[in-house]
Enzyme design. Structure first.
Site, PDB file in Angstrom:
ATOM      1  N   GLU A  30       0.850  -1.160   0.083  1.00  0.00           N
ATOM      2  CA  GLU A  30       0.082   0.074   0.138  1.00  0.00           C
ATOM      3  C   GLU A  30       0.894   1.181  -0.116  1.00  0.00           C
ATOM      4  OE1 GLU A  30      -3.108   0.986   0.073  1.00  0.00           O
ATOM      5  OE2 GLU A  30      -2.463   3.184   0.432  1.00  0.00           O
ATOM      6  N   GLN A  31       0.416   2.126  -0.842  1.00  0.00           N
ATOM      7  CA  GLN A  31       1.273   3.540  -1.011  1.00  0.00           C
ATOM      8  C   GLN A  31       1.416   4.237   0.392  1.00  0.00           C
ATOM      9  OE1 GLN A  31      -0.191   5.865  -4.173  1.00  0.00           O
ATOM     10  NE2 GLN A  31      -1.910   6.228  -3.162  1.00  0.00           N
ATOM     11  N   ARG A 104     -16.713   3.668   6.597  1.00  0.00           N
ATOM     12  CA  ARG A 104     -15.281   3.014   6.083  1.00  0.00           C
ATOM     13  C   ARG A 104     -14.378   2.678   6.723  1.00  0.00           C
ATOM     14  NH1 ARG A 104     -15.213   3.832   0.094  1.00  0.00           N
ATOM     15  NH2 ARG A 104     -17.202   4.573  -0.393  1.00  0.00           N
ATOM     16  N   TYR A 210     -27.697   7.632   5.244  1.00  0.00           N
ATOM     17  CA  TYR A 210     -28.084   6.166   6.123  1.00  0.00           C
ATOM     18  C   TYR A 210     -27.053   6.421   7.452  1.00  0.00           C
ATOM     19  CZ  TYR A 210     -24.113   4.709   3.517  1.00  0.00           C
ATOM     20  OH  TYR A 210     -22.987   4.698   2.568  1.00  0.00           O
ATOM     21  N   ASP A 288     -11.968  -0.998  -8.437  1.00  0.00           N
ATOM     22  CA  ASP A 288     -12.078   0.258  -9.304  1.00  0.00           C
ATOM     23  C   ASP A 288     -10.892   0.321 -10.069  1.00  0.00           C
ATOM     24  OD1 ASP A 288     -14.188   1.054  -7.797  1.00  0.00           O
ATOM     25  OD2 ASP A 288     -13.256   2.884  -7.079  1.00  0.00           O
TER      26      ASP A 288
END
Ligand code: FAD
Length: 389
Positions: A30-31, A104, A210, A288
């Protein structure tokens, strides 16, 4: 088999868990300096939650998630119900897994916590890939490099892996801009908002909201057409007054939510047309990186999670021919991801109709055979991506 995953987002982390469970030697690169997600919500539907539950994550998901009881779609001005479909227990019963709403960061944390810490390498930004017949070398900006049998580019919409495989191509600004806010529950208690997935549809825009974080915050996303803002940053602050002005004539609940934003972030929504190809040799893409979509089916992360499950099943079934397994992965996954890219774009038109005959026809269709009813959503929620036949 050594698998190097580039990107520690929801797609990369969940793929790592699926591949580990299938018995592979997996490392994530991961960057960023740490695994994290921005302060916003995410909906995880049963087609994806089922796969995460199989990884043993249910206790953590139940602790962090909120269980919406319905999906409620309404008109922008008078609040009339266009469609109200059950979620909660009926959906869990019909599809064998719950529908969750998460903050998230909670979802990213629970995925990361399930991975052995030594398998996650932060501050590793992929810069180059060199393929040989029997291996791939990934090189990172920090000067290090790693050899693997398979490399998976799970590095998001601006994927470096995609660029290295297929050349430069900018993501497409869709013309939609969103303001988002995370509202503390006490600020909107007077609005009495149900634990549901709410979607208000109106001319040139819609508003989704929500509860997340065990009901401590309301996640709100206000989408509008014709934005001239093209920056995609999740951390760019917007002006509350601009958001209020845009929704000035909307229902008091919508305005009440925006008025309660402690601050607002603005970002431009991008996507890509379906890619002709996802894989080359021993390198493939996921999430993505290969099928970014507008968020109007709430399926981008869910499809990334499905990709990881399918990839693990296929590599396990065809360990002696990695390029063939990756081609098969792409053959199986691409039609479904493309369908969801298209459905997400179609919802943009559908959600943003001006008042008039087309809007009336839409409202009629929603009232009579709503697309979110249990009977009509089975194609999406029943799919088991790990079953690759
Ligand atoms: C407003 C909005 C609402 C949404 N709501 C939903 C929803 O409710 N449900 C849903 O399923 N989806 C939703 N989505 C879509 C979802 O957020 C994305 O599809 C999902 O996060 C994609 O995950 P990913 O892991 O493929 O990519 P990303 O989350 O972009 O992760 C990519 C990771 O790769 C890292 N990286 C990038 N470049 C490099 C490099 N060169 N080297 C190493 N690492 C690198 C990044 O730092 C990042 O950590 C929504 C999207 C938006 C914009």
């Amino acid at each position: 088999m050594r698998v190097a995953i580039i990107g520690g987002g929801i797609g990369g982390l969940s793929a790592a868990l699926h591949l580990l469970k299938a018995g592979f030697d997996v490392e994530v690169y991961e960057q960023a300096p740490r695994i994290t997600e921005i302060g916003a919500g995410i909906q995880i539907s049963p087609n994806a939650s089922r796969l995460l539950i199989r990884l043993g994550l249910k206790p953590a998901m139940d602790a962090a998630g909120v269980f919406p009881q319905a999906v409620h779609q309404r008109r922008w001005d008078d609040g009339r119900t266009l469609q109200r479909a059950p979620v909660g227990e009926p959906v869990e019963k019909a599809f064998g897994a719950p529908y969750y709403h998460f903050h998230r960061a909670d979802l990213a944390n629970l995925l990361a916590a399930a991975l052995p810490a030594e398998r996650v390498h932060v501050e590793h930004r992929l810069v180059d890939l060199v393929q040989e017949r029997d291996r791939v070398t990934a090189r990172f900006e920090n000067g290090s490099s790693v050899e693997a049998d398979v490399v998976v580019g799970a590095d998001g919409i601006h994927s470096r892996a995609r660029h290295l495989l297929f050349g430069p191509e900018k993501a497409r600004f869709t013309g939609c801009v969103a303001w988002r806010g995370l509202v503390p529950a006490e600020r909107v208690a007077a609005l009495g908002i149900e634990v549901a997935s709410h979607n208000w549809m109106g001319p040139d825009g819609h508003v989704v909201h929500y509860w997340v974080s065990a009901g401590r915050f309301m996640n709100v996303v206000c989408v509008t057409e014709h934005g001239d803002w093209t920056s995609e940053s999740w951390t760019e602050k917007g002006k509350l007054a601009d958001a209020m002005a845009r929704y000035e004539r909307w229902h008091p609940t919508v305005r009440g939510l925006i008025a309660a934003f402690p601050e607002t972030y603005i970002w431009a929504l991008h996507d890509r047309l379906p890619l002709p190809q996802w894989s080359e040799g021993r390198v493939t893409l996921l999430g993505d990186a290969c099928h970014p979509m507008l968020p109007f089916m709430a399926q981008g992360a869910a499809q990334a999670i499905e990709d990881g499950a399918a990839l693990a099943s296929l590599l396990k079934a065809m360990p002696d021919d990695v390029p063939a397994a990756l081609r098969r992965y792409e053959e199986i996954r691409k039609p479904r991801a493309t369908r969801l890219q298209q459905a997400s774009s179609a919802n943009r038109t559908r959600f943003h109709l001006p008042d008039g005959p087309e809007q009336q026809a839409r409202d009629q269709a929603m009232a009579t055979s709503g697309d979110r009813s249990i009977a009509n959503i089975g194609w999406l929620y029943l799919h088991d991506a790990s079953d690759v036949g």
